[in-house]
Write an enzyme that holds these catalytic residues in place. Structure first.
Site, PDB file in Angstrom:
ATOM      1  N   HIS A 137      -2.669   1.082  -1.969  1.00 21.32           N
ATOM      2  CA  HIS A 137      -2.348  -0.348  -1.938  1.00 21.32           C
ATOM      3  C   HIS A 137      -2.681  -1.011  -3.282  1.00 21.32           C
ATOM      4  CE1 HIS A 137      -2.095  -4.391  -0.061  1.00 21.32           C
ATOM      5  NE2 HIS A 137      -3.072  -4.676  -0.912  1.00 21.32           N
ATOM      6  N   GLU A 138      -3.851  -0.710  -3.801  1.00 19.30           N
ATOM      7  CA  GLU A 138      -4.284  -1.331  -5.058  1.00 19.30           C
ATOM      8  C   GLU A 138      -3.459  -0.837  -6.252  1.00 19.30           C
ATOM      9  OE1 GLU A 138      -6.535  -3.826  -5.419  1.00 19.30           O
ATOM     10  OE2 GLU A 138      -6.603  -3.892  -3.252  1.00 19.30           O
ATOM     11  N   HIS A 141      -0.352  -2.727  -6.378  1.00 20.01           N
ATOM     12  CA  HIS A 141      -0.431  -4.018  -7.079  1.00 20.01           C
ATOM     13  C   HIS A 141      -0.247  -3.825  -8.589  1.00 20.01           C
ATOM     14  CE1 HIS A 141      -1.369  -6.759  -3.843  1.00 20.01           C
ATOM     15  NE2 HIS A 141      -2.522  -6.180  -3.522  1.00 20.01           N
ATOM     16  N   GLU A 203       1.431  -8.660  -1.047  1.00 18.10           N
ATOM     17  CA  GLU A 203       0.677  -7.794  -0.132  1.00 18.10           C
ATOM     18  C   GLU A 203       1.612  -6.781   0.552  1.00 18.10           C
ATOM     19  OE1 GLU A 203      -2.597  -7.306   0.450  1.00 18.10           O
ATOM     20  OE2 GLU A 203      -2.745  -8.542  -1.325  1.00 18.10           O
TER      21      GLU A 203
HETATM   22 ZN   LIG Z   1      -3.660  -6.450  -1.827  1.00 16.78          ZN
END
Ligand SMILES: [Zn+2]
Length: 266
Positions: A137-138, A141, A203
């Protein structure tokens, strides 16, 4: 942070060296295609500037937090991190994985590939698949260039696009006046020491990319769903920083499930 005059001086020097070597293209603020996302983004910050601010934030974090010197924790984070990064294709960053000695349930990644996980979040990750969930997830980003996009959007909103374009276009020294604003908008400023929450769109994008990176690196993407559900219930009992910036409500979980199905990971 270096003062304004030294920042603009540094930038000018870099630019001159880069131009002499033929490696630097003049930065033109505007929209840029992001192949990882398949969409175009407003980009008012150059890669060089982003790298400079990220390096500053990283140094600040290393000074502010206590680094955990436990090889079991560090090796685990590095092992999972390196696999996920390989799968993401974001290998052009100089990745570093550091565990901070704190019970805080939080983790973050800076746009320059510097990764901070707190002992507290690692302790609730029963499997490496859970770790890969947050790592994916990171890294999503980062691939999504989300902090630069968010900062660009905020700058545009605050200053007005035409004013901003003229300020950036006119000279390096005037651009340097906005450096502190950019740092704050990136959410990794010296003052805050935290990553600001991202938008819902960011997100969801990070979730989708993260799930893809999990699958690509041999982790089980279905465990991402389990992990986010566990995080949301945990948040009801005590405030976890990571859960507060990553609310995993029903629609988010449903969207993740839908992506996992569509990709055939389930
Ligand atoms: Zn996030």
């Amino acid at each position: 942070m270096p003062d304004k005059s030294s920042m603009s001086l540094m930038r000018r020097r870099e630019l001159i060296i880069g131009l002499a070597a033929g490696t630097v293209l003049p930065f033109v603020p505007g929209c840029a295609d992001n192949p990882a996302l398949g969409r175009s983004q407003l980009m008012l910050i150059s890669d060089g500037q982003l790298a400079q601010l990220s390096d500053q934030a990283w140094q600040d974090s290393l000074q502010r937090e206590r680094v955990l010197r436990d090889p079991a924790y560090t090796r685990r984070l590095q092992r999972v991190g390196e696999r996920v990064v390989q799968a993401s294709g974001q290998t052009h960053h100089n990745w570093e994985f550091v565990v901070f000695d704190s019970d805080t349930v939080n983790a973050w990644v800076l746009p320059n590939g510097k990764v901070g996980f707190y002992k507290g979040i690692l302790d609730i990750m029963a499997t490496d698949d859970h770790l890969a969930t947050v790592m994916g997830h990171e890294v999503g980003h980062v691939a999504g260039r989300h902090s630069a996009e968010r900062a660009s959007q905020q700058m545009a909103a605050q200053m007005g696009v035409s004013l901003l374009a003229s300020a950036i276009g006119s000279s390096n020294s005037q651009y340097a006046q906005y450096s502190n604003d950019i740092g704050a908008a990136l959410g990794m400023g010296v003052t805050y020491g935290i990553i600001l929450p991202y938008s819902r769109e960011h997100e969801y994008e990070a979730d989708r990319l993260g799930v893809d990176y999990m699958a690509g690196s041999g982790y089980d993407p279905r465990q991402a769903v389990d992990f986010w559900i566990a995080m949301s219930t945990m948040n009801e009992h005590h405030v976890a920083e990571f859960a507060s910036t990553h609310p995993s409500d029903e629609s988010r979980i449903a969207e993740m499930r839908r992506h996992i199905q569509a990709r055939g990971y389930a």
